[in-house]
Write a protein that holds these residues in place. Structure first.
Motif, PDB file in Angstrom:
ATOM      1  N   THR A 141      -3.488 -12.778  -7.291  1.00  0.00           N
ATOM      2  CA  THR A 141      -2.481 -11.727  -7.397  1.00  0.00           C
ATOM      3  C   THR A 141      -2.932 -10.472  -6.667  1.00  0.00           C
ATOM      4  N   THR A 142      -4.170 -10.102  -6.862  1.00  0.00           N
ATOM      5  CA  THR A 142      -4.685  -8.873  -6.258  1.00  0.00           C
ATOM      6  C   THR A 142      -4.786  -8.989  -4.742  1.00  0.00           C
ATOM      7  N   LEU A 143      -5.223 -10.131  -4.254  1.00  0.00           N
ATOM      8  CA  LEU A 143      -5.275 -10.342  -2.809  1.00  0.00           C
ATOM      9  C   LEU A 143      -3.881 -10.196  -2.205  1.00  0.00           C
ATOM     10  N   ALA A 144      -2.885 -10.750  -2.884  1.00  0.00           N
ATOM     11  CA  ALA A 144      -1.512 -10.655  -2.389  1.00  0.00           C
ATOM     12  C   ALA A 144      -0.996  -9.213  -2.441  1.00  0.00           C
ATOM     13  N   LEU A 145      -1.325  -8.495  -3.492  1.00  0.00           N
ATOM     14  CA  LEU A 145      -0.884  -7.103  -3.613  1.00  0.00           C
ATOM     15  C   LEU A 145      -1.461  -6.235  -2.498  1.00  0.00           C
ATOM     16  N   LEU A 146      -2.743  -6.419  -2.210  1.00  0.00           N
ATOM     17  CA  LEU A 146      -3.363  -5.629  -1.140  1.00  0.00           C
ATOM     18  C   LEU A 146      -2.780  -5.996   0.218  1.00  0.00           C
ATOM     19  N   ALA A 147      -2.582  -7.283   0.450  1.00  0.00           N
ATOM     20  CA  ALA A 147      -1.979  -7.714   1.715  1.00  0.00           C
ATOM     21  C   ALA A 147      -0.582  -7.121   1.873  1.00  0.00           C
ATOM     22  N   GLY A 148       0.143  -7.039   0.768  1.00  0.00           N
ATOM     23  CA  GLY A 148       1.477  -6.461   0.819  1.00  0.00           C
ATOM     24  C   GLY A 148       1.484  -4.976   1.111  1.00  0.00           C
ATOM     25  N   ARG A 149       0.426  -4.275   0.709  1.00  0.00           N
ATOM     26  CA  ARG A 149       0.341  -2.834   0.952  1.00  0.00           C
ATOM     27  C   ARG A 149       0.073  -2.518   2.413  1.00  0.00           C
ATOM     28  N   ILE A 150      -0.690  -3.369   3.073  1.00  0.00           N
ATOM     29  CA  ILE A 150      -1.216  -3.031   4.393  1.00  0.00           C
ATOM     30  C   ILE A 150      -0.114  -2.689   5.392  1.00  0.00           C
ATOM     31  N   GLU A 151       0.968  -3.459   5.380  1.00  0.00           N
ATOM     32  CA  GLU A 151       2.035  -3.226   6.352  1.00  0.00           C
ATOM     33  C   GLU A 151       2.672  -1.852   6.187  1.00  0.00           C
ATOM     34  N   GLY A 152       2.774  -1.384   4.950  1.00  0.00           N
ATOM     35  CA  GLY A 152       3.424  -0.097   4.708  1.00  0.00           C
ATOM     36  C   GLY A 152       2.499   1.099   4.734  1.00  0.00           C
ATOM     37  N   ASP A 153       1.181   0.881   4.549  1.00  0.00           N
ATOM     38  CA  ASP A 153       0.236   1.997   4.519  1.00  0.00           C
ATOM     39  C   ASP A 153      -0.069   2.494   5.926  1.00  0.00           C
ATOM     40  N   LEU A 154      -0.309   3.788   6.027  1.00  0.00           N
ATOM     41  CA  LEU A 154      -0.663   4.387   7.314  1.00  0.00           C
ATOM     42  C   LEU A 154      -2.116   4.097   7.660  1.00  0.00           C
ATOM     43  N   PRO A 155      -2.441   4.027   8.955  1.00  0.00           N
ATOM     44  CA  PRO A 155      -3.858   3.927   9.333  1.00  0.00           C
ATOM     45  C   PRO A 155      -4.628   5.120   8.775  1.00  0.00           C
ATOM     46  N   ALA A 156      -5.877   4.900   8.445  1.00  0.00           N
ATOM     47  CA  ALA A 156      -6.674   5.967   7.846  1.00  0.00           C
ATOM     48  C   ALA A 156      -7.140   6.990   8.885  1.00  0.00           C
ATOM     49  N   LEU A 157      -7.324   6.551  10.111  1.00  0.00           N
ATOM     50  CA  LEU A 157      -7.860   7.428  11.148  1.00  0.00           C
ATOM     51  C   LEU A 157      -6.916   8.593  11.429  1.00  0.00           C
TER      52      LEU A 157
END
Length: 381
Positions: A141-157
């Motif tokens: 579940t957690t792996l899927a949740l993090l993968a789902g966040r990546i597309e919407g989150d901004l790059p950190a740089l």
């Protein structure tokens, strides 16, 4: 400079520091990593003496007498530090979070308070309640949740530290929703204990969370830093750390302890240790390269609950047969056995805690502005 008489096997800290040209903390770190042997000074037990040939060997290395490629290759394999950090350190057999001794911190701190310290926040981290449903394991579940966040989150740089720290709280809340699901806003150790129906395990779980939140440049922290150095989102760096943690030589090391305990229950503790040593070549339940005198995290964790008799006997036999005390993997397995926690409980606790460290490393790496890109040494045809 005071000269070292190499016929004298043991020298004082002052002589060692003079020859090494380093700080006292670096000397202690080399001792904790087993690179320099030390023993109490017979004339003054409050002071230590150091093996002269170990000091000389390190002095030669620091003087550049080894080729850079050889030094770099050795550094990757439990060698010299390869990245600068202000997050944590291991010195003189103790773990420190931003200069605070971790076992002392674990006496009453929560994981949220450890995150506040490691992320250098002005206020205690508040993790949002969340329950991302059943049907899959907590890890999946957690792996899927993090993968789902990546597309919407901004790059950190290119984003300010204050913004990244705020986002780190959101990422931790996402991980907690998968690993410690709860619709109530409780401290994370209580969420785990309540979710497993083991409220009496809350305090030992709290201590486990704090003591496993961060551990210098371990393989999952390094993976998180490499990802963060590319400028990727904090959620991507966390996903890299979590994926690395699933390996049997890292987050899965406790499984070998459980297997050892099962063998000990049927064949006896000493026989089980001998059999595992003969078959695997090592017994992962005991010893740690960074703690030659014993893993202080394991001692602190096992002092917080009644260790099952089988594990007490295993710990004694391991120290007798191998000369190594029980380590943190042993402590996690003993905790799970003591409170009859689910099979994946050690990994869940470890992953939730270590998320705090991964995020600290990711933010520090982004702030450094550096890309981690080692060179490869080609050995093919």
């Amino acid at each position: 400079m005071q000269l070292i008489n190499m016929k004298t096997l043991w020298i004082s800290a002052e002589e060692a520091l003079s020859r090494l040209g380093s700080k006292r903390q670096t000397l202690y770190a080399n001792v904790s990593r087993g690179r320099i042997r030390a023993k109490p000074d017979p004339a003054d037990p409050r002071r230590s003496l150091y093996q002269a040939d170990d000091v000389e060997r390190l002095a030669e290395r620091h003087a550049g007498r080894r080729q850079a490629a050889v030094v770099a290759a050795g550094a990757i394999r439990w060698g010299d530090p390869v990245l600068q950090t202000t997050i944590s350190s291991i010195a003189d057999g103790q773990l420190y979070y931003r200069g605070q001794e971790a076992t002392a911190l674990s006496m009453d701190a929560t994981l949220e308070e450890a995150a506040t310290l490691l992320w250098q926040l002005p206020e205690t981290v508040a993790v949002s309640a969340g329950d991302e449903g059943a049907g899959r394991s907590r890890l999946s579940t957690t792996l899927a949740l993090l993968a789902g966040r990546i597309e919407g989150d901004l790059p950190a740089l290119g984003r300010r530290p204050a913004v990244l720290r705020s986002e780190a709280v959101e990422v931790l809340s996402t991980v907690a929703a998968g690993l410690a699901p709860s619709l109530r806003s409780l401290p994370l150790h209580l969420r785990l204990a309540e979710g497993w129906g083991r409220p009496q395990a809350a305090e030992p779980i709290r201590r486990c969370l704090v003591l496993s939140a961060e551990h210098e440049l371990n393989v999952s922290a390094f993976a998180a830093r490499v990802t963060a150095s590319s400028g990727a989102a904090l959620s991507a760096a966390t996903l890299s750390g979590l994926a690395t943690l699933t390996g049997p030589r890292h987050g899965g090391a406790w499984l070998s302890v459980t297997r050892l305990a099962e063998q000990a229950a049927s064949a006896g503790v000493r026989e089980a240790i001998r059999d595992m040593l003969a078959s695997d070549g090592l017994v992962r339940a005991f010893g740690h390269r960074l703690y030659p005198q014993g893993d202080p995290r394991a001692k602190a964790i096992m002092a917080s609950f009644d260790v099952p008799p089988l594990y007490t006997a295993l710990a004694a036999a391991g120290e007798d047969l191998l000369g190594e005390p029980a380590n943190i993997d042993f402590a996690f397995a003993a905790l799970a056995a003591a409170f009859d926690l689910p099979e994946d409980a050690p990994l869940v606790i470890f992953a939730l805690a270590r998320t705090v460290g991964w995020l600290a490393h990711a933010m520090e790496q982004v702030e450094s502005g550096e890309l981690i890109r080692p060179r490869a040494h080609y050995t093919g045809c």
